[in-house]
Scaffold this motif. Structure first.
Motif, mmCIF file in Angstrom:
data_model
loop_
_atom_site.group_PDB
_atom_site.id
_atom_site.type_symbol
_atom_site.label_atom_id
_atom_site.label_comp_id
_atom_site.label_asym_id
_atom_site.label_seq_id
_atom_site.Cartn_x
_atom_site.Cartn_y
_atom_site.Cartn_z
ATOM 1 N N GLY A 267 -4.337 24.593 14.150
ATOM 2 C CA GLY A 267 -5.272 24.222 13.096
ATOM 3 C C GLY A 267 -5.632 25.447 12.285
ATOM 4 O O GLY A 267 -5.032 26.522 12.455
ATOM 5 N N VAL A 268 -6.607 25.300 11.414
ATOM 6 C CA VAL A 268 -7.019 26.416 10.563
ATOM 7 C C VAL A 268 -7.929 27.325 11.409
ATOM 8 O O VAL A 268 -9.157 27.293 11.289
ATOM 9 C CB VAL A 268 -7.694 25.900 9.269
ATOM 10 C CG1 VAL A 268 -8.066 27.061 8.355
ATOM 11 C CG2 VAL A 268 -6.730 24.963 8.543
ATOM 12 N N PHE A 269 -7.277 28.125 12.249
ATOM 13 C CA PHE A 269 -8.023 28.928 13.237
ATOM 14 C C PHE A 269 -8.908 29.970 12.573
ATOM 15 O O PHE A 269 -9.824 30.498 13.193
ATOM 16 C CB PHE A 269 -7.033 29.626 14.192
ATOM 17 C CG PHE A 269 -6.315 30.784 13.533
ATOM 18 C CD1 PHE A 269 -5.156 30.569 12.815
ATOM 19 C CD2 PHE A 269 -6.829 32.069 13.591
ATOM 20 C CE1 PHE A 269 -4.513 31.621 12.174
ATOM 21 C CE2 PHE A 269 -6.195 33.135 12.956
ATOM 22 C CZ PHE A 269 -5.029 32.898 12.235
ATOM 23 N N GLU A 270 -8.619 30.278 11.302
ATOM 24 C CA GLU A 270 -9.432 31.282 10.603
ATOM 25 C C GLU A 270 -10.880 30.802 10.467
ATOM 26 O O GLU A 270 -11.792 31.610 10.302
ATOM 27 C CB GLU A 270 -8.857 31.556 9.206
ATOM 28 C CG GLU A 270 -7.467 32.217 9.201
ATOM 29 C CD GLU A 270 -6.318 31.203 9.172
ATOM 30 O OE1 GLU A 270 -6.525 30.024 9.564
ATOM 31 O OE2 GLU A 270 -5.201 31.593 8.782
ATOM 32 N N PHE A 271 -11.099 29.478 10.526
ATOM 33 C CA PHE A 271 -12.464 28.903 10.521
ATOM 34 C C PHE A 271 -12.775 28.503 11.961
ATOM 35 O O PHE A 271 -12.069 27.660 12.543
ATOM 36 C CB PHE A 271 -12.529 27.661 9.624
ATOM 37 C CG PHE A 271 -12.145 27.890 8.181
ATOM 38 C CD1 PHE A 271 -12.343 29.115 7.551
ATOM 39 C CD2 PHE A 271 -11.588 26.845 7.426
ATOM 40 C CE1 PHE A 271 -11.996 29.306 6.213
ATOM 41 C CE2 PHE A 271 -11.235 27.030 6.090
ATOM 42 C CZ PHE A 271 -11.431 28.269 5.484
ATOM 43 N N GLU A 272 -13.853 29.054 12.514
ATOM 44 C CA GLU A 272 -14.170 28.827 13.931
ATOM 45 C C GLU A 272 -14.207 27.336 14.272
ATOM 46 O O GLU A 272 -13.746 26.923 15.343
ATOM 47 C CB GLU A 272 -15.503 29.522 14.276
ATOM 48 C CG GLU A 272 -16.001 29.319 15.702
ATOM 49 C CD GLU A 272 -14.950 29.604 16.798
ATOM 50 O OE1 GLU A 272 -14.150 30.524 16.629
ATOM 51 O OE2 GLU A 272 -14.952 28.867 17.822
ATOM 52 N N ALA A 273 -14.737 26.512 13.362
ATOM 53 C CA ALA A 273 -14.873 25.080 13.655
ATOM 54 C C ALA A 273 -13.515 24.411 13.901
ATOM 55 O O ALA A 273 -13.453 23.365 14.548
ATOM 56 C CB ALA A 273 -15.584 24.382 12.494
ATOM 57 N N PHE A 274 -12.444 25.043 13.403
ATOM 58 C CA PHE A 274 -11.123 24.420 13.508
ATOM 59 C C PHE A 274 -10.152 25.282 14.339
ATOM 60 O O PHE A 274 -8.934 25.188 14.190
ATOM 61 C CB PHE A 274 -10.572 24.147 12.107
ATOM 62 C CG PHE A 274 -11.565 23.405 11.239
ATOM 63 C CD1 PHE A 274 -11.900 22.089 11.553
ATOM 64 C CD2 PHE A 274 -12.207 24.025 10.170
ATOM 65 C CE1 PHE A 274 -12.848 21.399 10.787
ATOM 66 C CE2 PHE A 274 -13.150 23.351 9.404
ATOM 67 C CZ PHE A 274 -13.470 22.034 9.717
ATOM 68 N N ALA A 275 -10.737 26.141 15.187
ATOM 69 C CA ALA A 275 -9.915 27.061 15.990
ATOM 70 C C ALA A 275 -9.701 26.553 17.414
ATOM 71 O O ALA A 275 -8.958 27.161 18.182
ATOM 72 C CB ALA A 275 -10.571 28.443 16.040
ATOM 73 N N HIS A 276 -10.328 25.415 17.764
ATOM 74 C CA HIS A 276 -10.298 24.991 19.180
ATOM 75 C C HIS A 276 -8.891 24.668 19.675
ATOM 76 O O HIS A 276 -8.523 25.008 20.794
ATOM 77 C CB HIS A 276 -11.219 23.786 19.388
ATOM 78 C CG HIS A 276 -12.632 24.064 19.001
ATOM 79 N ND1 HIS A 276 -13.380 25.038 19.614
ATOM 80 C CD2 HIS A 276 -13.435 23.517 18.045
ATOM 81 C CE1 HIS A 276 -14.591 25.070 19.057
ATOM 82 N NE2 HIS A 276 -14.643 24.167 18.093
ATOM 83 N N GLY A 277 -8.113 23.984 18.849
ATOM 84 C CA GLY A 277 -6.762 23.611 19.275
ATOM 85 C C GLY A 277 -5.906 24.848 19.529
ATOM 86 O O GLY A 277 -5.187 24.931 20.537
ATOM 87 N N THR A 278 -5.986 25.802 18.624
ATOM 88 C CA THR A 278 -5.203 27.033 18.765
ATOM 89 C C THR A 278 -5.653 27.805 20.006
ATOM 90 O O THR A 278 -4.834 28.319 20.771
ATOM 91 C CB THR A 278 -5.371 27.896 17.489
ATOM 92 O OG1 THR A 278 -4.983 27.094 16.358
ATOM 93 C CG2 THR A 278 -4.521 29.150 17.544
ATOM 94 N N ARG A 279 -6.992 27.842 20.221
ATOM 95 C CA ARG A 279 -7.521 28.553 21.394
ATOM 96 C C ARG A 279 -7.013 27.891 22.688
ATOM 97 O O ARG A 279 -6.595 28.571 23.621
ATOM 98 C CB ARG A 279 -9.049 28.566 21.354
ATOM 99 C CG ARG A 279 -9.644 29.432 22.453
ATOM 100 C CD ARG A 279 -11.159 29.469 22.404
ATOM 101 N NE ARG A 279 -11.683 30.334 21.356
ATOM 102 C CZ ARG A 279 -12.328 29.916 20.261
ATOM 103 N NH1 ARG A 279 -12.535 28.630 20.066
ATOM 104 N NH2 ARG A 279 -12.786 30.779 19.386
ATOM 105 N N THR A 280 -7.045 26.559 22.728
ATOM 106 C CA THR A 280 -6.598 25.864 23.946
ATOM 107 C C THR A 280 -5.126 26.132 24.223
ATOM 108 O O THR A 280 -4.730 26.378 25.369
ATOM 109 C CB THR A 280 -6.818 24.338 23.813
ATOM 110 O OG1 THR A 280 -8.206 24.110 23.667
ATOM 111 C CG2 THR A 280 -6.305 23.589 25.026
#
Ligand SMILES: Nc1ncnc2c1ncn2[C@@H]1O[C@H](COP(=O)(O)OP(=O)(O)O)[C@@H](O)[C@H]1O
Ligand SMILES: O=C(OP(=O)(O)O)[C@H](O)COP(=O)(O)O
Length: 445
Positions: free
Chosen positions: A348-361
């Motif tokens: 996802g758009v990991f540069e925005f914290e709200a949309f970083a969860h998928g990349t983090r997982t």
């Protein structure tokens, strides 16, 4: 014939010689500064080894896809400044690619000096599909070494011919002037970064331990969709996230609002889904999506099951910026079960914290896998570091996303081919090679 290496060049001697080095300095910028310097760090060993051996080093690189114009937003100045800081020595930046500034700066280089040319993609000939245009630019690049064709340089003599080193692993899949055509014009060598990358990635091409899972995301949708064709013959499972997933969802009849979409690729992904349904490779798509009201860090957003997208109730302006929580769990399980994982492209758009969860997982799951884990791609590598992971938690972090995917597909890479041809005493086949330029449109031509 294998390519000649940097060691061959150093052995031949570089003192006083101009050496053109193609590096991949395509780094993310934030407020005009380098946000992740991984590619600069990875490029420095070759550059400094040559400078330390007395070469006059002329570095060529691209940044982003400026479409053949000198757009200051794509200047390599921040990269030059960061490189100088990291190297602890002066790195000069030419104001153009092969113009008056590049010629003068190159001619004035002292032994051991380092010059970075401006973004090679400021020149439309770099990515041109027209071989003759690329060849013309490549000749101008070669002339910066003081060889024949240079009208201004006085530094080199025929006894000290220039040389070319390709160390831009992230760009070896591009048939561009500074990657491909130039190798036909100068004695050419493979840089250490390219050699190391090929060495590690070759472990994934023979018989990888299975299950072999490939995770694909990111925003270069048509590039990445193209690699799926061959990857389906090699991997057991493909997990699809990031911008490319919406073309799949659209192909399945869902409404994706303003999400990234390659409408013309729908028949292609439909064929992939049909092939997957017949067995062999599994394609696993998200079951829930984080839909946002706008492309912004603070955009309102909600998690929607994919089944709910069919109605289009989320509206035409909503856009999917991350995979949802149910998908994160499913992808995490697939990754932890795998014996070999290759991941390219943020979920996802990991540069925005709200949309970083998928990349983090996905990153976290790779660190928990006991198999071989490889992360590839400029933004994917930047993402894992930005999210607080350490490079050492992964088997290998490759500087190239598209390049490693094309290598894993079993495709020949133009940058490597050109080095091999050069080593065999052949040029890059201008005038005979009808496939030239196949990827130029993808890369900012
Ligand atoms: N759903 C999405 N919509 C738009 N952009 C996305 C989405 N998911 C990921 N991205 C973007 O993809 C970019 C990285 O893509 P890409 O260049 O293909 O990856 P890499 O450099 O790792 O190969 C990131 O900047 C990220 O914000
Ligand atoms: O960032 C890059 O590739 P990647 O995003 O596939 O890792 C390389 O610098 C190549 O850039 P390009 O895909 O614009 O040719």
């Amino acid at each position: 014939m294998t390519a000649k290496t940097l060691d061959d060049l150093l052995e031949a001697g570089v003192a006083g010689r101009h050496v053109l080095v193609r590096s991949d300095l395509n780094v993310p910028l934030e407020d005009g500064a380098v946000a992740d310097d991984g590619r600069i760090r990875a490029s420095l060993p070759v550059i400094t080894a040559l400078a330390d051996a007395g070469a006059r080093v002329v570095v060529m690189a691209h940044l982003g896809r400026p479409k053949g114009t000198a757009d200051p937003a794509f200047s390599l100045r921040p990269a030059a400044e960061r490189m100088a800081e990291l190297a602890g020595r002066e790195v000069r930046l030419a104001a153009d690619v092969t113009g008056a500034s590049a010629r003068e700066e190159s001619a004035n280089l002292a032994d051991g000096g380092i010059l970075l040319l401006e973004n090679v993609r400021f020149d439309p000939r770099e990515t041109s599909k027209d071989e003759a245009e690329r060849a013309e630019l490549a000749a101008e690049m070669a002339a910066l070494t003081g060889g024949s064709g240079s009208s201004e340089s006085t530094q080199a003599t025929p006894a000290t011919p220039g040389a070319y080193v390709d160390d831009a692993f992230g760009a070896v899949h591009r048939r561009h002037a500074s990657v491909y055509d130039i190798a036909g014009l100068l004695p050419s060598y493979q840089g250490g970064l390219v050699s190391r990358e090929l060495d590690v990635l070759s472990r994934l091409t023979g018989e990888p331990d299975r299950p072999y899972v490939v995770v694909l995301g990111g925003s270069k949708v048509s590039d990445k969709l193209a690699v799926i064709d061959n990857l389906m013959d090699r991997a057991d499972t493909l997990l699809i996230g990031g911008g490319m997933l919406f073309t799949f969802l659209k192909a399945q009849g869902h409404e994706v609002g303003a999400s990234l979409l390659e409408e013309d690729q729908i028949p292609v992904v439909t064929e992939y889904l049909e092939r997957a349904a017949k067995g062999g490779c599994r394609i696993v798509l998200p079951t829930d999506i984080v839909m946002a009201s706008a492309f912004a860090a603070d955009a309102e957003h909600e998690v929607l099951p994919v089944a709910a997208l069919t109605s289009g109730a989320h509206g035409a302006s909503a856009l999917g910026l991350d995979i949802g929580p149910e998908t994160r769990v499913a992808f995490g399980e697939e990754i932890r079960r795998a014996e070999t994982v290759f991941w390219n492209g943020p979920m996802g758009v990991f540069e925005f914290e709200a949309f970083a969860h998928g990349t983090r997982t996905v990153a976290q799951s790779l660190t928990e896998s006991t198999g071989l884990t490889v992360v590839g791609g400029g933004d994917s590598a930047a993402a894992v570091r930005a999210l607080g992971f350490d490079d050492k938690q992964f088997g290998h972090i490759s500087t190239g996303g598209g390049a490693s995917l094309e290598y894993l597909e079993g495709k020949s890479l133009p940058g490597i081919d050109a080095l091999e041809r050069s080593a065999a005493g052949h040029g890059t086949g201008h005038g005979t090679d009808r496939s030239a330029g196949h990827d130029a449109a993808q890369a900012g031509a």
